[in-house]
Every structure is written in structure tokens, then in C-alpha cells.
Motif scaffolding. Structure first.
Motif, PDB file in Angstrom:
ATOM      1  N   VAL A 158      34.332  69.397  38.851  1.00  0.00           N
ATOM      2  CA  VAL A 158      35.771  69.656  38.783  1.00  0.00           C
ATOM      3  C   VAL A 158      36.251  70.302  40.077  1.00  0.00           C
ATOM      4  CG1 VAL A 158      37.564  70.987  37.620  1.00  0.00           C
ATOM      5  CG2 VAL A 158      35.831  69.783  36.265  1.00  0.00           C
ATOM      6  N   ALA A 159      35.499  71.282  40.580  1.00  0.00           N
ATOM      7  CA  ALA A 159      35.891  71.959  41.822  1.00  0.00           C
ATOM      8  C   ALA A 159      35.943  70.986  42.985  1.00  0.00           C
ATOM      9  CB  ALA A 159      34.913  73.097  42.117  1.00  0.00           C
ATOM     10  N   ALA A 160      34.977  70.061  43.050  1.00  0.00           N
ATOM     11  CA  ALA A 160      34.977  69.073  44.131  1.00  0.00           C
ATOM     12  C   ALA A 160      36.159  68.122  44.002  1.00  0.00           C
ATOM     13  CB  ALA A 160      33.661  68.291  44.110  1.00  0.00           C
ATOM     14  N   GLN A 172      27.008  62.619  56.652  1.00  0.00           N
ATOM     15  CA  GLN A 172      28.464  62.684  56.529  1.00  0.00           C
ATOM     16  C   GLN A 172      29.099  61.315  56.298  1.00  0.00           C
ATOM     17  OE1 GLN A 172      30.193  65.042  59.680  1.00  0.00           O
ATOM     18  NE2 GLN A 172      28.572  66.565  59.575  1.00  0.00           N
ATOM     19  N   LYS A 173      28.349  60.442  55.639  1.00  0.00           N
ATOM     20  CA  LYS A 173      28.928  59.172  55.214  1.00  0.00           C
ATOM     21  C   LYS A 173      29.841  59.373  54.004  1.00  0.00           C
ATOM     22  CE  LYS A 173      26.722  56.606  58.220  1.00  0.00           C
ATOM     23  NZ  LYS A 173      27.443  55.925  59.328  1.00  0.00           N
ATOM     24  N   VAL A 174      29.529  60.391  53.186  1.00  0.00           N
ATOM     25  CA  VAL A 174      30.395  60.775  52.083  1.00  0.00           C
ATOM     26  C   VAL A 174      30.632  62.280  52.191  1.00  0.00           C
ATOM     27  CG1 VAL A 174      29.694  58.938  50.518  1.00  0.00           C
ATOM     28  CG2 VAL A 174      28.432  61.092  50.512  1.00  0.00           C
ATOM     29  N   THR A 175      31.802  62.730  51.761  1.00  0.00           N
ATOM     30  CA  THR A 175      32.149  64.143  51.813  1.00  0.00           C
ATOM     31  C   THR A 175      32.604  64.603  50.438  1.00  0.00           C
ATOM     32  OG1 THR A 175      34.399  63.569  52.491  1.00  0.00           O
ATOM     33  CG2 THR A 175      32.815  64.024  54.242  1.00  0.00           C
ATOM     34  N   SER A 176      32.613  65.906  50.228  1.00  0.00           N
ATOM     35  CA  SER A 176      33.004  66.492  48.941  1.00  0.00           C
ATOM     36  C   SER A 176      32.259  65.811  47.799  1.00  0.00           C
ATOM     37  CB  SER A 176      34.526  66.374  48.730  1.00  0.00           C
ATOM     38  OG  SER A 176      35.224  67.050  49.739  1.00  0.00           O
ATOM     39  N   PHE A 177      30.952  65.733  47.956  1.00  0.00           N
ATOM     40  CA  PHE A 177      30.122  64.975  47.017  1.00  0.00           C
ATOM     41  C   PHE A 177      29.048  65.899  46.448  1.00  0.00           C
ATOM     42  CE2 PHE A 177      27.226  61.768  45.470  1.00  0.00           C
ATOM     43  CZ  PHE A 177      28.060  60.724  45.103  1.00  0.00           C
ATOM     44  N   PRO A 178      29.326  66.559  45.320  1.00  0.00           N
ATOM     45  CA  PRO A 178      28.340  67.481  44.756  1.00  0.00           C
ATOM     46  C   PRO A 178      27.181  66.735  44.089  1.00  0.00           C
ATOM     47  CG  PRO A 178      30.244  67.326  43.322  1.00  0.00           C
ATOM     48  CD  PRO A 178      30.581  66.531  44.549  1.00  0.00           C
ATOM     49  N   ILE A 179      25.998  67.297  44.238  1.00  0.00           N
ATOM     50  CA  ILE A 179      24.794  66.736  43.628  1.00  0.00           C
ATOM     51  C   ILE A 179      24.120  67.855  42.834  1.00  0.00           C
ATOM     52  CG2 ILE A 179      22.548  65.652  44.038  1.00  0.00           C
ATOM     53  CD1 ILE A 179      23.737  64.711  46.761  1.00  0.00           C
ATOM     54  N   VAL A 180      24.022  67.668  41.536  1.00  0.00           N
ATOM     55  CA  VAL A 180      23.462  68.695  40.658  1.00  0.00           C
ATOM     56  C   VAL A 180      22.197  68.157  40.001  1.00  0.00           C
ATOM     57  CG1 VAL A 180      23.834  70.135  38.624  1.00  0.00           C
ATOM     58  CG2 VAL A 180      25.722  69.702  40.214  1.00  0.00           C
ATOM     59  N   ARG A 208      24.448  47.288  43.863  1.00  0.00           N
ATOM     60  CA  ARG A 208      24.605  48.261  42.769  1.00  0.00           C
ATOM     61  C   ARG A 208      24.733  49.680  43.319  1.00  0.00           C
ATOM     62  NH1 ARG A 208      20.003  50.628  39.550  1.00  0.00           N
ATOM     63  NH2 ARG A 208      20.693  51.063  37.413  1.00  0.00           N
ATOM     64  N   LYS A 209      23.912  50.025  44.295  1.00  0.00           N
ATOM     65  CA  LYS A 209      23.973  51.367  44.884  1.00  0.00           C
ATOM     66  C   LYS A 209      25.332  51.632  45.515  1.00  0.00           C
ATOM     67  CE  LYS A 209      19.107  52.141  46.015  1.00  0.00           C
ATOM     68  NZ  LYS A 209      18.171  52.363  47.138  1.00  0.00           N
ATOM     69  N   THR A 210      25.885  50.624  46.165  1.00  0.00           N
ATOM     70  CA  THR A 210      27.202  50.788  46.768  1.00  0.00           C
ATOM     71  C   THR A 210      28.235  51.165  45.722  1.00  0.00           C
ATOM     72  OG1 THR A 210      26.677  49.217  48.532  1.00  0.00           O
ATOM     73  CG2 THR A 210      29.005  49.648  48.103  1.00  0.00           C
ATOM     74  N   MET A 211      28.161  50.542  44.554  1.00  0.00           N
ATOM     75  CA  MET A 211      29.126  50.840  43.489  1.00  0.00           C
ATOM     76  C   MET A 211      28.985  52.273  42.997  1.00  0.00           C
ATOM     77  SD  MET A 211      30.708  48.053  43.480  1.00  0.00           S
ATOM     78  CE  MET A 211      30.239  46.660  44.502  1.00  0.00           C
ATOM     79  N   PHE A 212      27.760  52.748  42.862  1.00  0.00           N
ATOM     80  CA  PHE A 212      27.551  54.130  42.435  1.00  0.00           C
ATOM     81  C   PHE A 212      28.216  55.113  43.395  1.00  0.00           C
ATOM     82  CE2 PHE A 212      23.696  52.798  39.902  1.00  0.00           C
ATOM     83  CZ  PHE A 212      24.155  53.291  38.685  1.00  0.00           C
ATOM     84  N   VAL A 213      27.997  54.909  44.673  1.00  0.00           N
ATOM     85  CA  VAL A 213      28.497  55.864  45.657  1.00  0.00           C
ATOM     86  C   VAL A 213      30.001  55.713  45.856  1.00  0.00           C
ATOM     87  CG1 VAL A 213      28.334  56.619  48.055  1.00  0.00           C
ATOM     88  CG2 VAL A 213      26.265  56.003  46.805  1.00  0.00           C
TER      89      VAL A 213
END
Length: 256
Positions: A240-242, A186-194, A152-157
Motif C-alpha cells: 500500500v505504501a509503495a 533500476q529497470k523498475v522502481t517503487s517495487f517492494p519485494i516481501v 510470462r515473466k514480462t506480464m508479472f513485472v
């Protein structure tokens, strides 16, 4: 010369000497309905179940398009301000062109799914088998229920371009810190977390800064991976910016 009289093939596995397991074959256990059912719960069978969960998830979400995951407590009542914020976030993310993915449960997750659904967008729920929760909320248009948290976590990311995190408990914290770790490494990039909810999250940010950072357990740049706000519009604008950074709009062609 090696004595091969006790060799036994169990599918692709060779068993010899003390590792030989006496008993029925896989075909026999499959075809003989009178046999025990313990094989369903063995690790080799679980591998197939795990594989099936990944196949189902990838197949269901492959054409989803840009999406944002919204996390928050399943215990948030429908009349709580946090529920209203989740609903607003779901609606405004859809208006900005995103699908909305939640854990599919009640509380804040339901609020986000409701906002997305009522706005005419794609409302996705990725549920999990738990002893104290059952089924997906009524606002989920496309839902998948998982046995395994890691699938499930894989699908989210994989299918989210960012996380919006409302006040929540251990499950919410689990997803938050998993995302932070993936960004940090750096497994994921351009990934905003708010983080939505300054009153709720300020204590956590303070502890990270005053304890974890002060003792050198994290870097100052790690704190920059999160944006803390009460403004849903700001959260959506960051997503949106990401998206534009990841998929910039092609420049118009010059007329020939």
C-alpha cells in the motif's frame, strides 16, 4: 558486375550464392495442406507465436489496475500452514484494493487465488506449459496460459506493483531473483519485494549477507530490496505504501 541470377527473396530476406535455399514458397507451404508440417516449429514461426503471447497478455491485463504478484511452491499441500498464509495474503491484498496475480498453478498459488476470489477481488493466473502441471487452478477468474517463460515473466513485472514471495522452489527463486535484478538495475522502481516466512528464507538471506556480500559480489543496499517477515499485514502495508508513493492521492481542491 554482380551476378544476380541466383538471388532469391524469402519474404523480407534476400538470399544469395550459398545461402539460397531451394524449395517451396511460403504461400505454397501455407496453401498446400499436403506438405510437411515442420515449418510450424521453425524459428520464424515461433516469432509470431511469441508476438501473439505478448499481444494476448497485454490485451487481457491492460485494464487490471494495481496488482500484486504472489509466488510460492506448487507443491504446497492445501492443509499446510504456507497455504493458509497464501490464502490470507490473497484476501488481505484484495481488501487493500489490489488484484492478485499468481502463476495459476496449485499449492501456494492456488491459496492466494482462493483468498482473492473469495474476498470478491480479481484473481489472475498466468500459467505456463509444463510437462508435470496442467491447467489453471479453479480460483482463477482471469487466466492466460503461456508457452514461453520470458513472455510470462514480462506480464508479472509489467502488471504487478510488488511481489509477495512465499516458500517455494526453483520457479519461485527464479521470479524472486529476476525481480531483485530489475530493481537493482533500476529497470523498475517503487517495487517492494516481501519474503513471507522467516524460518524458510533466513538461510538464503544469511548466505547473501555472509557470502555474497562478504566477498563483494553484492552491495549492502541490495539486501534492503527485500523485507523478511511472517506478518501478512506488514507485507500488505508495504504494498500500500509503495502504491501511494507511485500514485499519490491528489490534494483536495480549495473551494472557490
Amino acid at each position: 558486375m554482380t551476378d544476380r541470377t541466383h538471388d532469391r527473396m524469402s519474404g523480407p530476406v534476400v538470399e544469395r550464392r550459398g545461402q539460397v535455399r531451394e524449395g517451396s514458397t511460403t504461400d505454397q507451404r501455407l496453401l498446400d495442406s499436403r506438405g510437411p508440417t515442420d515449418w510450424v516449429h521453425t524459428d520464424p514461426w515461433r516469432v509470431l507465436r511469441i508476438q501473439a503471447e505478448f499481444v494476448e497478455g497485454f490485451g487481457a491485463l491492460a485494464e487490471l489496475g494495481p496488482a500484486i504478484a504472489v509466488f510460492g511452491s506448487a507443491r504446497t499441500p492445501a492443509d499446510h500452514p504456507h497455504y493458509a498464509v497464501a490464502e490470507e495474503a490473497g484476501r488481505k491484498l484484495v481488501e487493500a484494493g489490489f488484484a492478485v496475480i499468481t502463476g495459476g498453478g496449485p499449492g501456494a498459488m492456488e491459496g492466494a487465488n482462493k483468498g482473492a476470489c473469495e474476498a470478491g477481488g480479481i484473481s489472475v493466473g498466468l500459467g505456463i506449459e509444463l510437462p508435470f502441471e496442467s491447467g489453471l487452478n479453479q480460483w482463477v477468474d482471469k487466466g492466460i496460459n503461456f508457452r514461453y517463460f520470458f513472455a510470462r515473466k514480462t506480464m508479472f513485472v509489467k502488471y504487478s506493483q510488488g511481489f509477495v514471495v512465499l516458500p517455494g522452489g526453483l520457479g519461485t527463486l527464479d521470479e524472486l531473483f529476476e525481480a531483485l535484478t530489475l530493481v537493482q538495475t533500476q529497470k523498475v522502481t517503487s517495487f517492494p519485494i516481501v519474503l513471507l516466512g522467516t524460518d524458510y528464507w533466513s538461510g538464503l538471506i544469511g548466505w547473501l549477507r555472509e557470502t555474497a556480500l562478504a566477498e563483494g559480489k553484492i552491495n549492502a543496499t541490495d539486501l534492503d530490496m527485500m523485507v523478511l517477515t511472517d506478518d501478512v499485514d506488514e507485507a500488505v502495508a508495504l504494498m500500500v505504501a509503495a502504491r501511494e508513493d507511485r500514485w499519490p492521492t491528489p490534494a483536495p481542491k480549495r473551494p472557490e
